[in-house]
Design a protein around this motif. Structure first.
Motif, PDB file in Angstrom:
ATOM      1  N   GLU A  21      12.489  13.889  31.824  1.00 58.32           N
ATOM      2  CA  GLU A  21      11.955  12.774  32.601  1.00 58.32           C
ATOM      3  C   GLU A  21      12.829  11.524  32.518  1.00 58.32           C
ATOM      4  OE1 GLU A  21       7.921  12.057  31.539  1.00 58.32           O
ATOM      5  OE2 GLU A  21       7.339  14.180  31.730  1.00 58.32           O
ATOM      6  N   ILE A  22      13.870  11.583  31.679  1.00 56.53           N
ATOM      7  CA  ILE A  22      14.746  10.419  31.535  1.00 56.53           C
ATOM      8  C   ILE A  22      16.088  10.743  32.183  1.00 56.53           C
ATOM      9  CG2 ILE A  22      15.958   8.921  29.908  1.00 56.53           C
ATOM     10  CD1 ILE A  22      13.647   9.315  27.972  1.00 56.53           C
ATOM     11  N   THR A  23      16.402  10.028  33.238  1.00 60.36           N
ATOM     12  CA  THR A  23      17.616  10.286  34.003  1.00 60.36           C
ATOM     13  C   THR A  23      18.745   9.365  33.549  1.00 60.36           C
ATOM     14  OG1 THR A  23      17.057   8.665  35.711  1.00 60.36           O
ATOM     15  CG2 THR A  23      16.202  10.919  35.983  1.00 60.36           C
ATOM     16  N   LEU A  24      19.957   9.713  33.973  1.00 64.03           N
ATOM     17  CA  LEU A  24      21.113   8.870  33.673  1.00 64.03           C
ATOM     18  C   LEU A  24      20.948   7.502  34.319  1.00 64.03           C
ATOM     19  CD1 LEU A  24      23.906   8.539  32.418  1.00 64.03           C
ATOM     20  CD2 LEU A  24      24.883   9.552  34.494  1.00 64.03           C
ATOM     21  N   ASP A  25      20.384   7.491  35.519  1.00 66.22           N
ATOM     22  CA  ASP A  25      20.158   6.205  36.188  1.00 66.22           C
ATOM     23  C   ASP A  25      19.219   5.331  35.373  1.00 66.22           C
ATOM     24  OD1 ASP A  25      20.325   4.480  38.654  1.00 66.22           O
ATOM     25  OD2 ASP A  25      18.161   4.856  38.623  1.00 66.22           O
ATOM     26  N   ARG A  26      18.207   5.926  34.740  1.00 65.57           N
ATOM     27  CA  ARG A  26      17.279   5.160  33.891  1.00 65.57           C
ATOM     28  C   ARG A  26      18.021   4.561  32.709  1.00 65.57           C
ATOM     29  NH1 ARG A  26      15.088   2.068  31.343  1.00 65.57           N
ATOM     30  NH2 ARG A  26      13.139   2.182  30.173  1.00 65.57           N
ATOM     31  N   ILE A  27      18.880   5.329  32.076  1.00 62.68           N
ATOM     32  CA  ILE A  27      19.618   4.843  30.911  1.00 62.68           C
ATOM     33  C   ILE A  27      20.588   3.733  31.298  1.00 62.68           C
ATOM     34  CG2 ILE A  27      21.368   5.503  29.215  1.00 62.68           C
ATOM     35  CD1 ILE A  27      19.922   8.150  28.891  1.00 62.68           C
ATOM     36  N   GLU A  28      21.203   3.840  32.485  1.00 64.32           N
ATOM     37  CA  GLU A  28      22.142   2.812  32.924  1.00 64.32           C
ATOM     38  C   GLU A  28      21.471   1.455  33.131  1.00 64.32           C
ATOM     39  OE1 GLU A  28      25.338   2.762  33.229  1.00 64.32           O
ATOM     40  OE2 GLU A  28      25.656   4.852  32.635  1.00 64.32           O
ATOM     41  N   LYS A  29      20.163   1.451  33.271  1.00 69.57           N
ATOM     42  CA  LYS A  29      19.440   0.201  33.480  1.00 69.57           C
ATOM     43  C   LYS A  29      18.957  -0.434  32.178  1.00 69.57           C
ATOM     44  CE  LYS A  29      17.860   1.484  38.114  1.00 69.57           C
ATOM     45  NZ  LYS A  29      16.680   1.793  38.970  1.00 69.57           N
ATOM     46  N   VAL A  30      19.174   0.242  31.049  1.00 67.77           N
ATOM     47  CA  VAL A  30      18.728  -0.296  29.765  1.00 67.77           C
ATOM     48  C   VAL A  30      19.733  -1.333  29.281  1.00 67.77           C
ATOM     49  CG1 VAL A  30      18.150   0.220  27.377  1.00 67.77           C
ATOM     50  CG2 VAL A  30      17.574   1.866  29.185  1.00 67.77           C
ATOM     51  N   ASP A  31      19.260  -2.547  28.983  1.00 64.85           N
ATOM     52  CA  ASP A  31      20.102  -3.589  28.401  1.00 64.85           C
ATOM     53  C   ASP A  31      19.935  -3.603  26.892  1.00 64.85           C
ATOM     54  OD1 ASP A  31      21.215  -4.504  30.773  1.00 64.85           O
ATOM     55  OD2 ASP A  31      19.529  -5.862  31.162  1.00 64.85           O
ATOM     56  N   TYR A  32      20.912  -4.236  26.233  1.00 60.79           N
ATOM     57  CA  TYR A  32      20.900  -4.305  24.768  1.00 60.79           C
ATOM     58  C   TYR A  32      19.987  -5.458  24.334  1.00 60.79           C
ATOM     59  CZ  TYR A  32      23.017  -3.403  20.164  1.00 60.79           C
ATOM     60  OH  TYR A  32      23.261  -3.049  18.851  1.00 60.79           O
ATOM     61  N   LYS A  33      18.695  -5.260  24.611  1.00 59.42           N
ATOM     62  CA  LYS A  33      17.686  -6.251  24.282  1.00 59.42           C
ATOM     63  C   LYS A  33      16.493  -5.546  23.648  1.00 59.42           C
ATOM     64  CE  LYS A  33      18.940  -9.295  28.138  1.00 59.42           C
ATOM     65  NZ  LYS A  33      18.478  -9.930  29.399  1.00 59.42           N
ATOM     66  N   GLU A  34      15.817  -6.253  22.768  1.00 63.61           N
ATOM     67  CA  GLU A  34      14.739  -5.636  22.002  1.00 63.61           C
ATOM     68  C   GLU A  34      13.663  -5.044  22.897  1.00 63.61           C
ATOM     69  OE1 GLU A  34      11.255  -6.986  18.848  1.00 63.61           O
ATOM     70  OE2 GLU A  34      13.196  -8.013  18.803  1.00 63.61           O
ATOM     71  N   GLY A  35      13.175  -5.835  23.860  1.00 62.79           N
ATOM     72  CA  GLY A  35      12.086  -5.350  24.702  1.00 62.79           C
ATOM     73  C   GLY A  35      12.444  -4.103  25.475  1.00 62.79           C
ATOM     74  N   GLU A  36      13.657  -4.064  26.030  1.00 59.99           N
ATOM     75  CA  GLU A  36      14.061  -2.915  26.843  1.00 59.99           C
ATOM     76  C   GLU A  36      14.321  -1.688  25.985  1.00 59.99           C
ATOM     77  OE1 GLU A  36      16.707  -3.311  30.000  1.00 59.99           O
ATOM     78  OE2 GLU A  36      16.151  -5.371  30.508  1.00 59.99           O
ATOM     79  N   LEU A  37      14.895  -1.872  24.812  1.00 56.57           N
ATOM     80  CA  LEU A  37      15.140  -0.727  23.939  1.00 56.57           C
ATOM     81  C   LEU A  37      13.835  -0.155  23.405  1.00 56.57           C
ATOM     82  CD1 LEU A  37      18.281  -2.040  22.021  1.00 56.57           C
ATOM     83  CD2 LEU A  37      18.213  -0.088  23.584  1.00 56.57           C
ATOM     84  N   VAL A  38      12.910  -1.022  23.031  1.00 57.69           N
ATOM     85  CA  VAL A  38      11.600  -0.541  22.568  1.00 57.69           C
ATOM     86  C   VAL A  38      10.922   0.261  23.660  1.00 57.69           C
ATOM     87  CG1 VAL A  38       9.265  -1.263  21.939  1.00 57.69           C
ATOM     88  CG2 VAL A  38      11.233  -2.327  20.826  1.00 57.69           C
ATOM     89  N   LYS A  39      10.974  -0.232  24.873  1.00 52.71           N
ATOM     90  CA  LYS A  39      10.346   0.479  26.001  1.00 52.71           C
ATOM     91  C   LYS A  39      10.982   1.850  26.196  1.00 52.71           C
ATOM     92  CE  LYS A  39       9.309  -0.027  30.933  1.00 52.71           C
ATOM     93  NZ  LYS A  39       9.467  -0.906  32.129  1.00 52.71           N
ATOM     94  N   PHE A  40      12.319   1.928  26.099  1.00 47.98           N
ATOM     95  CA  PHE A  40      12.996   3.205  26.273  1.00 47.98           C
ATOM     96  C   PHE A  40      12.617   4.189  25.167  1.00 47.98           C
ATOM     97  CE2 PHE A  40      16.433   6.140  25.336  1.00 47.98           C
ATOM     98  CZ  PHE A  40      16.636   6.729  26.576  1.00 47.98           C
ATOM     99  N   PHE A  41      12.616   3.738  23.903  1.00 46.70           N
ATOM    100  CA  PHE A  41      12.288   4.636  22.794  1.00 46.70           C
ATOM    101  C   PHE A  41      10.834   5.083  22.886  1.00 46.70           C
ATOM    102  CE2 PHE A  41      16.339   3.607  21.177  1.00 46.70           C
ATOM    103  CZ  PHE A  41      16.635   4.498  20.155  1.00 46.70           C
ATOM    104  N   ARG A  42       9.964   4.229  23.388  1.00 46.31           N
ATOM    105  CA  ARG A  42       8.577   4.627  23.578  1.00 46.31           C
ATOM    106  C   ARG A  42       8.491   5.730  24.643  1.00 46.31           C
ATOM    107  NH1 ARG A  42       6.518   0.340  25.905  1.00 46.31           N
ATOM    108  NH2 ARG A  42       6.468  -0.886  23.980  1.00 46.31           N
ATOM    109  N   GLU A  43       9.237   5.563  25.736  1.00 46.91           N
ATOM    110  CA  GLU A  43       9.250   6.576  26.791  1.00 46.91           C
ATOM    111  C   GLU A  43       9.775   7.908  26.271  1.00 46.91           C
ATOM    112  OE1 GLU A  43      11.545   5.104  30.036  1.00 46.91           O
ATOM    113  OE2 GLU A  43      10.217   3.405  30.434  1.00 46.91           O
ATOM    114  N   TYR A  44      10.839   7.852  25.448  1.00 45.50           N
ATOM    115  CA  TYR A  44      11.409   9.100  24.944  1.00 45.50           C
ATOM    116  C   TYR A  44      10.412   9.828  24.041  1.00 45.50           C
ATOM    117  CZ  TYR A  44      14.204  12.343  22.229  1.00 45.50           C
ATOM    118  OH  TYR A  44      14.673  13.477  21.614  1.00 45.50           O
TER     119      TYR A  44
END
Length: 406
Positions: free
Chosen positions: A176-199
């Protein structure tokens, strides 16, 4: 600055400093793996700590535990730190400190990493010495830094190494996690937390711990005040029109916008407070035959003060706290003049006022996050910015009441 009032502010502040100490329920795990339930001094660490203070009970003496003697510690429902030996790149992002190398300059260190999210894939944070770095592990793998680095290119441009996205793509794959999704992740706490929660959710993994995301709190405060002000003007070229207007009690009104910063348990804030103030006074002084016997000086000084400042709170109990603030003040005058005339009404000249900026320091008390009062002392202000020979000494002390709308 009134030195006696400043000394009083500092003395009151020093007397109350001890009231801000708060020990809360927590735990730590020692090097032998033993868990100790204790009371930890919760400092809401903005930078990752290397030690903390704790007590075994309310009446027990304060002890200190350091990074060398613990594997993990946490404050219940607030924060959690985990000791790890990691490779960290401490390259700075400041323009005058940029590295010329794209690759990170790793060095091995033992750190207490803040746990942001813990599950099958875990996310950690380190902040200190001017750098912020995020670390991760997956399926109990060794903790690694997520690589992000700004650097100076050969043509003197700023380049960015975003290798952390490649790490996410390599190690945290999920249908469910695409390369396009990862390319939109910035090196910021909120965005990284959201990504790790999704994973973790994609993998069906239970999230056993997640750091509550802190937000800026905002207050809007109504601030009427009583000002005790004085004005004295002098001309270095001639003393004939030098005037001491003396002391005057005036009223002012301000609207304060305050942002509570999301660290150190809401003890710090920044604020701005547009405030209307005025000083209108007429004095008569004997000047002999030069001005027909009597010189009449009229001050018509009105301005909008815009302070920008920082405030620190000291909590006394659940409903009560004192605060100390300091501010830099820009003063915008409008229609402000000083006029001179003889006793018979003959005009002798008009000076248009334009203020220099100044500073203020204040001590106050807030009750139930709703009502406040403050004593604020201002440094001297010169209202003759556009004159070479004229000098003024405008002094002011304010007693301010406050009501928080939200």
């Amino acid at each position: 600055m009134n030195k006696q009032l400043l000394f009083l502010l500092i003395a009151i502040l020093s007397y109350n400093c001890y009231s801000q100490i708060s020990f809360e329920k927590g735990y730590f795990i020692d090097n032998e793996g033993n868990r100790h339930e204790v009371l930890i001094k919760n400092e809401d660490w903005r930078k990752n700590p290397e030690h903390f203070d704790y007590k075994t009970s309310e009446a027990a003496p304060v002890q200190t535990a350091g990074i060398e003697s613990i594997e993990e510690f946490g404050v219940d429902n607030f924060s959690k730190f985990y000791r790890a030996k990691v490779e960290i790149d401490r390259s700075l992002d400041r323009m005058n400190k940029l590295s010329t190398q794209r690759q990170p300059d790793f060095k091995e260190e033992v750190l207490l990493l803040k746990v942001l999210l813990e599950g099958r894939a875990s996310l950690y944070k380190y902040e200190g010495d001017g750098v912020t770095r995020y670390f991760y592990s997956n399926d109990n793998s060794p903790i690694e830094q997520l690589v992000y680095k700004k650097y100076s290119t050969p043509n003197m441009q700023v380049g960015t190494n975003n290798s952390f996205r490649q790490q996410l793509w390599n190690d945290l794959t999920c249908p469910e996690i695409t390369l396009d999704r990862i390319e939109k992740v910035d090196y910021k706490e909120g965005e990284l937390v959201k990504f790790f929660r999704e994973y973790n959710e994609c993998q069906g993994s239970t999230i056993v711990y997640e750091q509550a995301q802190k937000k800026f709190l905002f207050n809007l405060n109504l601030r009427p005040r009583i000002n005790s002000s004085s004005l004295k003007i002098e001309n270095s070229a001639s003393s004939r029109t030098n005037t001491d207007f003396g002391q005057e009690i005036t009223f002012g009104f301000g609207i304060e916008a305050e942002a509570i910063l999301p660290f150190h348990k809401n003890k710090w804030s920044v604020f701005t407070e547009p405030t209307y103030q005025s000083f209108n006074k007429t004095v008569e002084s004997e000047r002999g035959s030069v001005y027909g016997g009597i010189l009449i000086s009229k001050s018509n000084y009105s301005s909008l003060e815009i302070p920008i400042g920082v405030r620190h709170y000291f909590f006394l109990n659940k409903n009560s706290k004192i605060f100390l603030n300091a501010a830099y003040i820009t003063d915008f005058t409008f229609g402000s003049t000083i006029e001179f005339e003889r006793e018979d009404g003959t005009g002798l000249g008009t000076l248009e006022l334009s203020s220099l900026n100044n500073f203020a320091i204040g001590l106050g008390h807030k009750f139930k996050d709703k009502y406040s009062m403050e004593l604020r002392v201002f440094t001297d202000r010169d209202v003759f910015m556009n004159f070479l020979t004229w000098y003024s000494d405008y002094k002011s002390v304010s007693f301010i009441l406050g009501y928080t709308l939200f």
